[in-house]
Design an enzyme around this catalytic site. Structure first.
Site, PDB file in Angstrom:
ATOM      1  N   CYS A 133      -2.723   8.850   3.147  1.00 44.12           N
ATOM      2  CA  CYS A 133      -2.430   8.290   1.828  1.00 44.12           C
ATOM      3  C   CYS A 133      -3.598   8.521   0.881  1.00 44.12           C
ATOM      4  O   CYS A 133      -3.426   8.546  -0.333  1.00 44.12           O
ATOM      5  CB  CYS A 133      -2.150   6.807   1.957  1.00 44.12           C
ATOM      6  SG  CYS A 133      -3.468   5.936   2.827  1.00 44.12           S
ATOM      7  N   GLU A 145       0.885  -1.168   0.000  1.00 41.90           N
ATOM      8  CA  GLU A 145       0.000   0.000   0.000  1.00 41.90           C
ATOM      9  C   GLU A 145       0.911   1.202   0.000  1.00 41.90           C
ATOM     10  O   GLU A 145       1.538   1.513   1.022  1.00 41.90           O
ATOM     11  CB  GLU A 145      -0.882   0.010   1.255  1.00 41.90           C
ATOM     12  CG  GLU A 145      -1.833  -1.149   1.371  1.00 41.90           C
ATOM     13  CD  GLU A 145      -2.941  -1.101   0.337  1.00 41.90           C
ATOM     14  OE1 GLU A 145      -3.231  -0.014  -0.194  1.00 41.90           O
ATOM     15  OE2 GLU A 145      -3.514  -2.156   0.047  1.00 41.90           O
TER      16      GLU A 145
HETATM   17  P1  NAP Z   1       8.239   4.985   4.712  1.00 45.55           P
HETATM   18  O1  NAP Z   1       9.379   5.885   4.990  1.00 45.55           O
HETATM   19  O2  NAP Z   1       8.208   4.298   3.403  1.00 45.55           O
HETATM   20  O3  NAP Z   1       8.229   3.926   5.915  1.00 45.55           O
HETATM   21  C1  NAP Z   1       7.211   2.974   6.014  1.00 45.55           C
HETATM   22  C2  NAP Z   1       7.679   1.826   6.887  1.00 45.55           C
HETATM   23  O4  NAP Z   1       8.747   1.130   6.266  1.00 45.55           O
HETATM   24  C3  NAP Z   1       8.220   2.260   8.240  1.00 45.55           C
HETATM   25  O5  NAP Z   1       7.819   1.325   9.198  1.00 45.55           O
HETATM   26  C4  NAP Z   1       9.728   2.231   8.044  1.00 45.55           C
HETATM   27  O6  NAP Z   1      10.408   2.057   9.255  1.00 45.55           O
HETATM   28  C5  NAP Z   1       9.850   1.026   7.153  1.00 45.55           C
HETATM   29  N1  NAP Z   1      11.046   0.975   6.351  1.00 45.55           N
HETATM   30  C6  NAP Z   1      11.787   1.999   5.885  1.00 45.55           C
HETATM   31  N2  NAP Z   1      12.788   1.519   5.117  1.00 45.55           N
HETATM   32  C7  NAP Z   1      12.669   0.165   5.114  1.00 45.55           C
HETATM   33  C8  NAP Z   1      13.395  -0.893   4.489  1.00 45.55           C
HETATM   34  N3  NAP Z   1      14.449  -0.661   3.716  1.00 45.55           N
HETATM   35  N4  NAP Z   1      12.992  -2.171   4.702  1.00 45.55           N
HETATM   36  C9  NAP Z   1      11.921  -2.433   5.469  1.00 45.55           C
HETATM   37  N5  NAP Z   1      11.191  -1.470   6.079  1.00 45.55           N
HETATM   38  C10 NAP Z   1      11.558  -0.186   5.892  1.00 45.55           C
HETATM   39  O7  NAP Z   1       6.834   5.733   4.843  1.00 45.55           O
HETATM   40  P2  NAP Z   1       6.355   6.718   6.017  1.00 45.55           P
HETATM   41  O8  NAP Z   1       7.168   7.961   5.889  1.00 45.55           O
HETATM   42  O9  NAP Z   1       6.319   6.026   7.313  1.00 45.55           O
HETATM   43  O10 NAP Z   1       4.833   6.988   5.617  1.00 45.55           O
HETATM   44  C11 NAP Z   1       4.429   7.957   4.713  1.00 45.55           C
HETATM   45  C12 NAP Z   1       4.151   7.372   3.356  1.00 45.55           C
HETATM   46  O11 NAP Z   1       3.265   6.266   3.479  1.00 45.55           O
HETATM   47  C13 NAP Z   1       3.432   8.339   2.428  1.00 45.55           C
HETATM   48  O12 NAP Z   1       4.055   8.295   1.181  1.00 45.55           O
HETATM   49  C14 NAP Z   1       1.998   7.810   2.352  1.00 45.55           C
HETATM   50  O13 NAP Z   1       1.340   8.119   1.149  1.00 45.55           O
HETATM   51  C15 NAP Z   1       2.202   6.355   2.518  1.00 45.55           C
HETATM   52  N6  NAP Z   1       1.006   5.708   3.060  1.00 45.55           N
HETATM   53  C16 NAP Z   1       0.276   4.858   2.282  1.00 45.55           C
HETATM   54  C17 NAP Z   1      -0.870   4.250   2.783  1.00 45.55           C
HETATM   55  C18 NAP Z   1      -1.696   3.294   1.965  1.00 45.55           C
HETATM   56  O14 NAP Z   1      -2.538   2.599   2.538  1.00 45.55           O
HETATM   57  N7  NAP Z   1      -1.529   3.208   0.673  1.00 45.55           N
HETATM   58  C19 NAP Z   1      -1.282   4.511   4.087  1.00 45.55           C
HETATM   59  C20 NAP Z   1      -0.512   5.367   4.861  1.00 45.55           C
HETATM   60  C21 NAP Z   1       0.620   5.972   4.331  1.00 45.55           C
HETATM   61  P3  NAP Z   1      11.052   3.293  10.059  1.00 45.55           P
HETATM   62  O15 NAP Z   1       9.978   4.258  10.358  1.00 45.55           O
HETATM   63  O16 NAP Z   1      11.601   2.652  11.277  1.00 45.55           O
HETATM   64  O17 NAP Z   1      12.102   3.859   9.148  1.00 45.55           O
END
Ligand code: NAP
Length: 518
Positions: free
Chosen positions: A295, A256
């Site tokens: 999102c 997602e």
């Molecule tokens: P993110 O930086 O991509 O991080 C998401 C998750 O992935 C976090 O738990 C992060 O951990 C982890 N992570 C980061 N790098 C990783 C890796 N290399 N391997 C495994 N896990 C890893 O996203 P965010 O900043 O938390 O959230 C914002 C984004 O999420 C926005 O772009 C938003 O649009 C999207 N979003 C989408 C949905 C949907 O349902 N489609 C819903 C909500 C949000 P850490 O925090 O510990 O780094």
């Protein structure tokens, strides 16, 4: 300061080394630390598979549904405390309810589904028996059995409660244990919820584990019976999707990701009409709820050229009445972003959007907010206007994760559809019009590029749950850039954690095998 321990292998464990610090979005104070360094991730996966899996699979759907109900009740009893924790990542009371209550309601929904729509068995049949031979002694039938691995959830920071529970509910109902890895900046809320659930004593041992901090090398230890459910940015989603071990073992991965969701106003809608007013209200709500960190938030506002200025003026008027600040202060409607880094990133994103659009409302660089702490991660809502939508590229490509949206004028329905599709696949789109032909044509123009469409008139708008609100009855996910995944949607997401098997053989034998689930 709180140390967010991980709950793994049946105990709370602290990580080693340098921990990441969580900061209060309003005061900037250090509130917690999280580290998972030194955890034995192979043992965590094994513990889930060996302890939690058999315990959950030993329960019927009705027993698992009852467990979900008890979990919802436990969290519900502690809602006020959870709202307080949500304030630390900048949530207003409304934002906190969306996250906390929305998550609990999703648990409740799946509890109801399990008890009312599923049999008191431990597997499901799918469809009827099919005769496969002339004499009728050879037949086929599909069944669903729970996978025997773990479901690893990796969640985004914006919904630490809902994001966790919307994955936990269908997977628990399917009978698969969870390993939850919340995003670090808002992990305190997920941590406290897991602490409450573990403390309640209702969870089977090994059914729910929590990792606070990095996911470490967990993905290297996953096998063909495991599932990864990721929510976050498209960039991280790509890394997970292409993880060599997940690819090698065909581990089920649901992504997602982010999305440039649109709303389309029909040419029939006159400024000042009810439909127009609902349209404006929808955009204002989407730009400001959770400070635009959703999102599903509307990023692109497609309106007929002739209504463009009326829309912009109405949005400017609405946005000017939104008080931005510390959510604890009376009258504040929009709180901060998750942290100051997120403000810096959003400002940079707006600078890029400005290559193709003009700001018509809001100053992204405003630093003073009445009654707010200097360290608060605050940002004004920013509305942009693009005069040449066909020529634009970054506006259809860059997600600024904050209270930011752009108005585009379109000249024909074909053009509106073309522009909507330039988002490359979105979670949700909305169409506001009273013209049935326009709505039908727009629906089929937008549908292949969206996971969900709200096709609104003033009658439905009055009762609508809103563009950005995900309902567990309906699917959440979208094609292309939105990740190509699918969550929720009632029973569909339960099946995702099960293996569909085609049984073939003597029909009497098949009936006997399947009888507990029929
Ligand atoms: P993110 O930086 O991509 O991080 C998401 C998750 O992935 C976090 O738990 C992060 O951990 C982890 N992570 C980061 N790098 C990783 C890796 N290399 N391997 C495994 N896990 C890893 O996203 P965010 O900043 O938390 O959230 C914002 C984004 O999420 C926005 O772009 C938003 O649009 C999207 N979003 C989408 C949905 C949907 O349902 N489609 C819903 C909500 C949000 P850490 O925090 O510990 O780094």
């Amino acid at each position: 300061m709180i140390t967010l321990k991980s709950y793994v292998c049946g105990e709370w464990q602290s990580g080693e080394g340098e921990a990441r610090t969580l900061r209060h979005a309003v005061t900037g104070e250090d509130i917690a630390t999280a580290s998972s360094e030194g955890l034995n991730f192979a043992a965590v996966a094994d513990y889930g598979r060996e302890k939690g899996g058999p315990a959950l699979r030993g329960m019927s759907f009705h027993e698992r549904a009852a467990l979900l109900k008890r979990m919802a009740e436990t969290l519900n009893e502690n809602r006020k405390e959870l709202y307080g924790i949500a304030a630390s990542y900048g949530a207003t009371r409304g934002d906190a309810k969306m996250d906390v209550d929305g998550g609990i309601a999703t648990l409740g929904f799946y509890a109801g589904l399990g008890s009312k729509k599923l049999p008191a068995s431990r597997f499901l049949t799918d469809g009827d028996e099919t005769r496969l031979s002339k004499q009728g002694n050879f037949a086929g039938r599909h069944i669903y059995v729970p996978l025997e691995g773990v479901a690893v959830q990796i969640n985004a920071y914006n919904f630490p409660s809902w994001g966790m529970l919307e994955k936990l509910a269908p997977s628990f109902l399917a009978g698969i244990p969870n390993i939850v890895k919340p995003a670090t900046p808002s992990a305190w809320l997920s941590f406290r919820m897991v602490e409450l659930l573990v403390g309640s004593g209702i969870l089977p041992d090994g059914s729910l584990q929590l990792i606070c901090g990095s996911v470490g090398d967990l993905l290297d230890h996953l096998e063909c019976q495991d599932v990864v459910a990721f929510t976050g940015s498209a960039a991280t989603g790509r890394k997970i999707r292409s993880h060599p071990n997940l690819v090698a073992n065909s581990v089920r991965v649901n992504i997602e990701a982010d999305s440039l969701n649109c709303i389309v106003l029909g040419p029939d809608v006159a400024p000042g009409s009810d439909t127009f007013v609902y349209f404006v209200k929808e955009v204002l709500g989407e730009m400001t709820a959770k400070a635009g960190q959703k999102c599903t938030a509307i990023r692109r506002i497609l309106v007929p050229k002739e209504t463009e200025s009326a829309v912009i003026e109405s949005l400017k008027e609405g946005l000017s009445s939104v008080q931005v600040g510390d959510p604890a202060v009376e009258g504040v409607r929009m709180g901060p972003l998750i942290d100051r880094d997120a403000v810096v990133t959003a400002r940079k994103g707006i600078e890029t959007l400005k290559q193709e659009a003009d700001i018509v409302f809001g100053d992204p660089n405003r630093r003073e907010f009445e009654g707010a702490h200097n360290e608060a991660a605050l940002m004004e809502p920013v509305l942009l206007h693009c005069r040449q939508p066909e020529a634009a590229s970054v506006l259809h490509d860059i997600e600024v994760f904050g209270p930011v949206a752009t108005v585009f004028g379109y000249e024909s329905l074909d053009q509106a559809i073309r522009l909507a599709r330039r988002g490359g696949g979105s979670l949700v789109g909305s169409i506001f019009s009273e013209d049935e032909d326009f709505c039908t044509e727009a629906t089929f123009g937008l549908a292949p590029y969206h996971g969900r469409l709200m096709v609104m008139n003033s009658k439905a708008a009055r009762e609508s749950t809103g563009h950005g609100t995900v309902m567990p009855h309906l699917i959440h996910g979208g094609p292309g850039r939105a990740g190509g995944g699918e969550e929720l949607g009632g029973l569909r997401s339960v099946y995702h954690y099960m293996q569909r098997v085609a049984l073939q053989g003597d029909p009497e034998r098949l009936r006997r095998i399947c009888s507990p689930a029929i």
